[in-house]
Design a protein around this motif. Structure first.
Motif, PDB file in Angstrom:
ATOM      1  N   VAL A  59     -78.880 -34.237  38.394  1.00  0.00           N
ATOM      2  CA  VAL A  59     -78.246 -33.514  37.290  1.00  0.00           C
ATOM      3  C   VAL A  59     -77.416 -32.382  37.878  1.00  0.00           C
ATOM      4  O   VAL A  59     -77.937 -31.512  38.575  1.00  0.00           O
ATOM      5  N   ILE A  67     -79.630 -28.810  29.034  1.00  0.00           N
ATOM      6  CA  ILE A  67     -80.791 -29.548  29.535  1.00  0.00           C
ATOM      7  C   ILE A  67     -81.755 -29.843  28.397  1.00  0.00           C
ATOM      8  O   ILE A  67     -82.293 -30.957  28.289  1.00  0.00           O
ATOM      9  N   ASN A  70     -80.503 -32.762  26.256  1.00  0.00           N
ATOM     10  CA  ASN A  70     -80.702 -34.062  26.899  1.00  0.00           C
ATOM     11  C   ASN A  70     -82.175 -34.451  26.952  1.00  0.00           C
ATOM     12  O   ASN A  70     -82.533 -35.620  26.767  1.00  0.00           O
TER      13      ASN A  70
END
Length: 349
Positions: A59, A67, A70
């Motif tokens: 990532v 974050i 996701n």
């Protein structure tokens, strides 16, 4: 009391470890439920949504808010039941080996196994102990920074001398009109590089001082001035402000592991003494993330993902001793065949 349907596993905590546990449970064909104290998923990442996260494999650096987005999308892939804004108060194991998780609202949730992914416990910011301060929380008294842009062109006073307070000061310095920092000691308690950056910047530091008074505007709904008192001689200084940010640390509630499951073996610092496969001293209860300690522990978000996968694999073996120890990788898993087709179709459009 409200009692809900039985699931294979209840995951207590909706941070990175809990969300990945939910995803991996679905990957292994198990029904899951997440119970989270906060009203939203994401865990401790919400404390610093605009901070860049660099240390997740594969990532590229991204803000914590991205974050979280996701993680939530991945964690809900297999549609786990979600119970938000609910505090778990107890875990009971019956004679059949099943678990009942009790909540403060009176709700009771049943499962065949439990994964504890509660991080460092329930986090609550330590509030400033000035009478009447709470009325400013709806206007310009803040205990976290959810958006740096919110402070653009404003005079900001930050109270605190730890890493988070120093980070906020450094990040706000080029955005705000003026950044001031008050700290009750003469030496900041942060990472050396961040402290050096702060001291070389235009941030105005008031050492050996503390906030003793919040002075309201004429409308009485916002803070207009702050009184800083010297900790050594009690001399007072008034500073004009548009916003006040308090970072005096966090209070943690770990009562669940101390009272809710008395048989759990704990370390001296009140983490769960577990195994590298995320087992605990109670059969059927597993752990993942910051709350878990074992000799191979990696204290990174990446380590939380490994804990979560190990916890789910252990749950699978606990519920079905004939099951394979490890889940099939996604590149060969039939579960994703149709989903992969959909993604490919979107990419070629």
């Amino acid at each position: 009391m409200t009692e809900t349907r039985m699931t294979d596993v209840i995951i207590i905590g909706g941070g990175p470890a809990g969300l990945y546990s939910a995803f991996y449970s679905g990957l292994r064909g198990m029904t899951a439920k997440i119970i989270e104290f906060q009203p939203e998923l994401g865990g401790k990442l919400h404390v610093y949504p605009e901070k860049m996260i660099w240390d997740i494999g594969g990532v590229t650096p991204a803000p914590a808010a991205s974050i979280i987005e996701n993680l939530v999308e991945q964690g809900t892939t297999f549609h786990p039941d979600l119970v938000l804004g609910e505090k778990v108060t107890g875990i009971e194991k019956d004679g059949d080996g099943n678990f009942t998780v009790s909540c403060s609202s009176g709700g009771r949730h049943r499962s065949r196994a439990v994964i504890l992914a509660i991080g460092s416990g329930i986090l609550s910011p330590q509030k400033i102990s000035i009478e009447g301060a709470d009325r400013f929380e709806v206007s310009n008294l803040h205990y976290t920074v959810k958006s740096l842009r919110r402070f653009a062109g404003r005079r900001v006073l930050i109270s605190g001398g730890g890493n988070t307070a120093i980070d906020w000061a450094n990040e706000l310095e080029p955005i705000a009109e003026k950044v001031m920092l008050t700290y009750r000691k003469c030496d900041l308690n942060g990472h050396e590089a961040q402290v050096e950056q702060l001291l070389q910047s235009d941030v105005v530091c008031h050492f050996n001082t503390r906030i003793t008074r919040l002075i309201a505007s004429d409308s009485h709904d916002t803070i207009e001035q702050v009184e800083l008192s010297d900790c050594l001689d009690n001399n007072a200084l008034l500073v004009d402000v548009d916003d006040v940010i308090i970072n005096h640390g966090y209070e943690t509630d770990t009562s669940l592991i101390g009272k809710g499951a008395e048989e759990l073996e704990l370390t001296a610092d009140h983490r769960i003494a577990g195994t590298s496969m995320s087992g605990t001293s109670v059969a059927g209860i597993f752990a993942a993330g910051d709350v878990l300690f074992h000799e191979s522990k990696v204290n990174l978000i990446a380590g939380a993902f490994q804990d979560a996968a190990n916890a789910v694999n252990s749950v699978k073996m606990y519920l079905d001793p004939q099951a394979t120890q490890w889940g099939m990788v996604s590149s060969h898993n039939d579960v994703f065949k149709e989903r992969n087709r959909e993604l490919i179709r979107k990419l070629v459009r």
